[in-house]
Every structure is written in C-alpha cells, then in structure tokens.
Design an enzyme around this catalytic site. Structure first.
Site, short mmCIF file in Angstrom:
data_model
loop_
_atom_site.label_atom_id
_atom_site.label_comp_id
_atom_site.label_asym_id
_atom_site.label_seq_id
_atom_site.Cartn_x
_atom_site.Cartn_y
_atom_site.Cartn_z
N LYS A 13 0.84 -1.21 0.00
CA LYS A 13 0.00 0.00 0.00
C LYS A 13 0.87 1.26 0.00
O LYS A 13 0.62 2.19 -0.75
CB LYS A 13 -0.92 0.04 1.24
CG LYS A 13 -1.80 -1.16 1.42
CD LYS A 13 -2.73 -1.01 2.62
CE LYS A 13 -2.04 -0.82 3.94
NZ LYS A 13 -1.29 -2.02 4.41
N ARG A 88 -8.39 1.25 10.37
CA ARG A 88 -7.96 -0.12 10.68
C ARG A 88 -9.00 -0.83 11.55
O ARG A 88 -8.82 -2.00 11.87
CB ARG A 88 -6.64 -0.09 11.43
CG ARG A 88 -5.40 -0.25 10.54
CD ARG A 88 -4.21 -0.05 11.43
NE ARG A 88 -3.02 -0.74 11.04
CZ ARG A 88 -2.02 -0.18 10.37
NH1 ARG A 88 -2.10 1.04 9.91
NH2 ARG A 88 -0.93 -0.87 10.12
N ARG A 127 12.20 -5.87 4.47
CA ARG A 127 11.93 -4.45 4.19
C ARG A 127 12.94 -3.52 4.87
O ARG A 127 13.34 -3.73 6.00
CB ARG A 127 10.52 -4.14 4.69
CG ARG A 127 10.10 -2.72 4.41
CD ARG A 127 8.63 -2.59 4.43
NE ARG A 127 8.04 -2.70 5.76
CZ ARG A 127 6.75 -2.47 6.01
NH1 ARG A 127 5.94 -2.16 5.01
NH2 ARG A 127 6.27 -2.57 7.22
N ARG A 171 1.18 -8.39 14.20
CA ARG A 171 0.51 -7.36 13.39
C ARG A 171 -0.45 -8.02 12.39
O ARG A 171 -1.54 -7.51 12.15
CB ARG A 171 1.54 -6.51 12.65
CG ARG A 171 2.24 -5.53 13.60
CD ARG A 171 3.53 -5.00 13.02
NE ARG A 171 3.33 -4.24 11.81
CZ ARG A 171 4.25 -4.12 10.86
NH1 ARG A 171 5.41 -4.72 10.97
NH2 ARG A 171 4.01 -3.41 9.79
P1 AMP Z 1 1.98 0.89 9.40
O1 AMP Z 1 3.18 1.72 9.03
O2 AMP Z 1 0.75 1.28 8.66
O3 AMP Z 1 2.28 -0.60 9.31
O4 AMP Z 1 1.67 1.21 10.94
C1 AMP Z 1 2.63 0.92 11.95
C2 AMP Z 1 1.95 0.86 13.30
O5 AMP Z 1 1.36 2.13 13.61
C3 AMP Z 1 0.82 -0.14 13.43
O6 AMP Z 1 1.27 -1.47 13.68
C4 AMP Z 1 0.03 0.45 14.60
O7 AMP Z 1 0.69 0.20 15.82
C5 AMP Z 1 0.14 1.95 14.33
N1 AMP Z 1 -0.97 2.44 13.46
C6 AMP Z 1 -0.88 2.97 12.21
N2 AMP Z 1 -2.09 3.30 11.73
C7 AMP Z 1 -2.98 2.97 12.69
C8 AMP Z 1 -4.40 3.04 12.80
N3 AMP Z 1 -5.16 3.51 11.78
N4 AMP Z 1 -4.97 2.61 13.95
C9 AMP Z 1 -4.24 2.13 14.98
N5 AMP Z 1 -2.89 2.02 14.94
C10 AMP Z 1 -2.26 2.42 13.80
#
Ligand code: AMP
Length: 218
Positions: A13, A88, A127, A171
């Site tokens: 994404k 999310r 990554r 995750r």
């Molecule tokens: P990402 O970079 O999108 O994988 O996000 C990394 C981490 O940020 C996630 O594993 C969550 O801990 C937190 N996070 C990001 N976006 C959200 C969201 N919309 N709701 C809750 N936690 C989030």
C-alpha cells in the site's frame, strides 16, 4: 479522488500510495509514517503511540481518529487523498464517514490489496526504509543501488523495529481480527475494488490506475 488503501502490512500500500503521490500529486496520508515521525520528534503523541507500535498493537481509535481528522482539514487534501493504514477498525471507518460528511466530502473508492501470506512475510522480513522520507526497499526484490543508502535522497536505510518476525506475526493477527472486517463494511457501501498486489511494482501501479480511473456512479 478520495481513496482508501486497505490490506495487510506488507501488501504494498505504501509503495503504491507513494507512486500515486509522486506521479499524480494525490497526497498520501500514511498514519504509520505520521506516528513514526511523531516518535522521532519526541512529541506527546509519538511517546504515547510508541509502546503500541513497538508491540504490533493498534494505537487507540480516539487518538488515530483525531490525527486523521486534523490532517483532512489541511488544504492539500481538498482535491483528493489516499488514506494508507487508516481506517484499521470499524470504529475508525465509522468516524471517518462522519468526518467526511461534516466536510461535505465522500469516499470514491476503497482499494483492497490482496497478497498471499508467503509474500507478506517475505516482503516484511526484507523491508528497509530510508530515515529521511521513508522510501521503501527490500532485500529480496528492490535493493538500493548503493547498499544501505536511499537512491532518492541519500539517507541511511534502517529496518523497522516492528518488522521483527514475532511482531510481524502479531501485526498480521491484529489485521485479521480488527481490520479485515472492513472489507465487508466497504463492500456493503459499493466502494470496494480488489487489486491483485503480487508481483512487479510498475505492473501493479498500472492496474491500480485503471481501477481508480473511471468515475464512480453514485
Ligand atoms: P503501518 O506503518 O501502517 O504498518 O503502521 C505501523 C503501526 O502504527 C501499526 O502497527 C500500529 O501500531 C500503528 N498504526 C498505524 N495506523 C494505525 C491506525 N489507523 N490505527 C491504529 N494504529 C495504527
């Protein structure tokens, strides 16, 4: 175009949202990037979010909804945006609907990035991100020209702490439990489109453009 990119961590994404930003000028609202920037800057939000992010858990809905609602007030999003990593949870999706309705705006499409579990694990385990702007590389499929250095801005590359195998597994579990129900939520609203996100970045980008090109009949 007001878009949501939905899909598990490692589905690509962020890579595709970044391309859309670079080539079409649609701003990317990546909540994970926003939290990492807040952590790096040591802000209260960053400090609060850190323990959730490190454990692979979701940051509380109220925090995330406030963050995105503020970001949507900024002028650069008025002609369109890509939400990457938000919503999310169902609560976040419902709050987003209310925020957009209050601004007299609506979602045009929700793109679901579909990839196999094997591909996800491979992408996440290899990554690397650049320190300056979060450009994404991968030891299996997208190496930088100079090892450890970003091709675009020359900053050093690092591995996200939450890309460690045990946190990745958590995750993905959180995704299945809390985020996957959004597929049905958006399918019911007629906004959902599926993108096969296996394979080459440029080929996926071409399919993505085709998916978002036609106007949605409302
Ligand atoms: P990402 O970079 O999108 O994988 O996000 C990394 C981490 O940020 C996630 O594993 C969550 O801990 C937190 N996070 C990001 N976006 C959200 C969201 N919309 N709701 C809750 N936690 C989030």
């Amino acid at each position: 175009m007001n878009l949501i990119f939905l899909g598990p961590n490692g589905a690509g994404k962020g890579t595709q949202a970044r391309l859309l930003h670079q080539r079409e000028g649609i701003p990317q609202i990546a909540t994970g990037d926003m939290l990492r920037a807040a952590s790096a800057a040591g802000t209260p939000l960053g400090r609060e979010a850190e323990r959730y992010v490190r454990a692979g858990e979701l940051v509380p809905d109220a925090v995330m909804i406030g963050l995105v609602a503020d970001r949507l007030q900024q002028e650069d999003t008025s002609a369109g945006f890509v939400l990457d990593g938000f919503p999310r949870t169902i609560a976040q999706a419902e709050a987003l609907e209310a925020v957009l309705a209050g601004m007299n705006r609506h979602l045009d499409r929700v793109i679901y990035f579909e990839v196999s579990e094997t591909t996800l694990i491979k992408r996440l385990s290899g990554r690397m991100l650049c320190r300056a702007q979060g450009h994404i590389y991968n030891v299996h499929s997208n190496l930088p020209k100079t090892p450890g250095v970003c091709d675009v801005d020359g900053s050093p590359l690092y591995t996200r702490e939450d890309d460690r195998p045990e946190t990745v597994r958590r995750r993905l579990q959180v995704y299945r439990e809390q985020t996957e129900p959004l597929l049905a939520f958006y399918r019911a609203r007629g906004l959902y489109a599926m993108l096969n996100a296996e394979g080459d970045v440029e080929a996926i980008y071409r399919v993505l453009l085709a998916l978002i090109a036609p106007p949605v009949c409302r």
